[in-house]
Enzyme design. Sequence first.
Site, PDB file in Angstrom:
ATOM      1  N   ASP A   8      55.657  38.608  76.799  1.00  0.00           N
ATOM      2  CA  ASP A   8      54.361  38.978  77.341  1.00  0.00           C
ATOM      3  C   ASP A   8      54.460  38.926  78.862  1.00  0.00           C
ATOM      4  OD1 ASP A   8      51.712  39.762  77.285  1.00  0.00           O
ATOM      5  OD2 ASP A   8      51.057  38.152  75.962  1.00  0.00           O
ATOM      6  N   GLU A  10      51.635  37.581  81.076  1.00  0.00           N
ATOM      7  CA  GLU A  10      50.750  36.665  81.795  1.00  0.00           C
ATOM      8  C   GLU A  10      51.365  35.300  82.092  1.00  0.00           C
ATOM      9  OE1 GLU A  10      48.191  39.720  79.742  1.00  0.00           O
ATOM     10  OE2 GLU A  10      49.864  38.448  79.126  1.00  0.00           O
ATOM     11  N   HIS A  60      53.296  43.337  75.238  1.00  0.00           N
ATOM     12  CA  HIS A  60      52.212  43.316  76.210  1.00  0.00           C
ATOM     13  C   HIS A  60      51.534  44.675  76.345  1.00  0.00           C
ATOM     14  CE1 HIS A  60      49.889  42.425  79.781  1.00  0.00           C
ATOM     15  NE2 HIS A  60      50.357  43.546  80.322  1.00  0.00           N
ATOM     16  N   HIS A 104      51.192  32.919  77.347  1.00  0.00           N
ATOM     17  CA  HIS A 104      50.069  32.354  78.093  1.00  0.00           C
ATOM     18  C   HIS A 104      49.182  31.533  77.165  1.00  0.00           C
ATOM     19  CE1 HIS A 104      47.646  35.381  76.077  1.00  0.00           C
ATOM     20  NE2 HIS A 104      48.633  36.232  76.361  1.00  0.00           N
ATOM     21  N   HIS A 116      43.900  34.459  77.233  1.00  0.00           N
ATOM     22  CA  HIS A 116      43.165  35.236  76.240  1.00  0.00           C
ATOM     23  C   HIS A 116      43.861  35.025  74.900  1.00  0.00           C
ATOM     24  CE1 HIS A 116      46.364  37.947  77.621  1.00  0.00           C
ATOM     25  NE2 HIS A 116      46.314  38.519  76.417  1.00  0.00           N
ATOM     26  N   GLU A 135      47.988  32.984  71.093  1.00  0.00           N
ATOM     27  CA  GLU A 135      48.861  33.997  70.505  1.00  0.00           C
ATOM     28  C   GLU A 135      50.149  33.391  69.958  1.00  0.00           C
ATOM     29  OE1 GLU A 135      47.117  37.499  73.431  1.00  0.00           O
ATOM     30  OE2 GLU A 135      49.240  36.996  73.549  1.00  0.00           O
TER      31      GLU A 135
END
Length: 277
Positions: A8, A10, A60, A104, A116, A135
């Site tokens: 990802d 972030e 992502h 993240h 998120h 996640e």
Amino acid sequence: MKAYLSFDFEGVAGIVDWTQCREGTTAYDIGCALTLGEVNAAIEGAVRGGATQVVVNDSHGQMRNLDPDDLSHDASYISGRHKPLYMMEGLDDSFDVVFLVGYHGSISGESSTLSHTYNPEVFSAARIGDTEVGESGINALVAAHFGVPIGLVTGDEVTITETSPFAPEAATVITKHSITRFAASSLHPRVARERIEEAAAEAVRRALDGRLRPPQLDRPVRLELEVHTADMAEVGSWVKGAERVGTRTIRIESDDALAAFRSFVAVSYITRQAGGR
């Protein structure tokens, strides 16, 4: 020895703003370069530790963020946004270890840079059993199903803490310390890459030595999702395996961790409609 890498943006050192994560800006180009550096560091480490094959899954946004020609050691590249297993597409029981790079924190946890949980316009919290997850925890369902341990986790300190119930023996790298959701103190990218390379090599060695366990989950798996509106909860209940158990709560319960994850992916897609997208 096969290593699977889901990445990802972030959680990458130096990334603190959505413009670095979304196409069409100079900031995004910088974000891609920073992410590529950490992904390649993990690949380099995996090979140094003994991996003979590395598969990279772009997890992502639109999931086509890197030039595959830039990946180290001829790593395979899975890309594209319509993937049945989403952030874990391509994983199966032929792999020996999973890497989660640039991850993240969850939307409902402690302050974490750009936090998120899949879709911030829909999900306000997620739990597996009684454990609040982001996640990384949701994606651990797939690793658990295939019996593949999570051996490397990189991101901020919140990410490492949230992933630890599912990867207690994993090598970890804290790439930055979150100050708020939009500020962090990051390692220099070169330092982050050096640490990731070393941790990736160690993760492969631990996998080869049998020092890693797949995520341990109670059965049946119970995944509860809090969403922003009652409409989203109602629409989510239309998915096979999902039920509305509160005004804004959806529950997915199954003895099969992969079936639970597939139901979650369907909920993620269908609830976008209730959000007007």
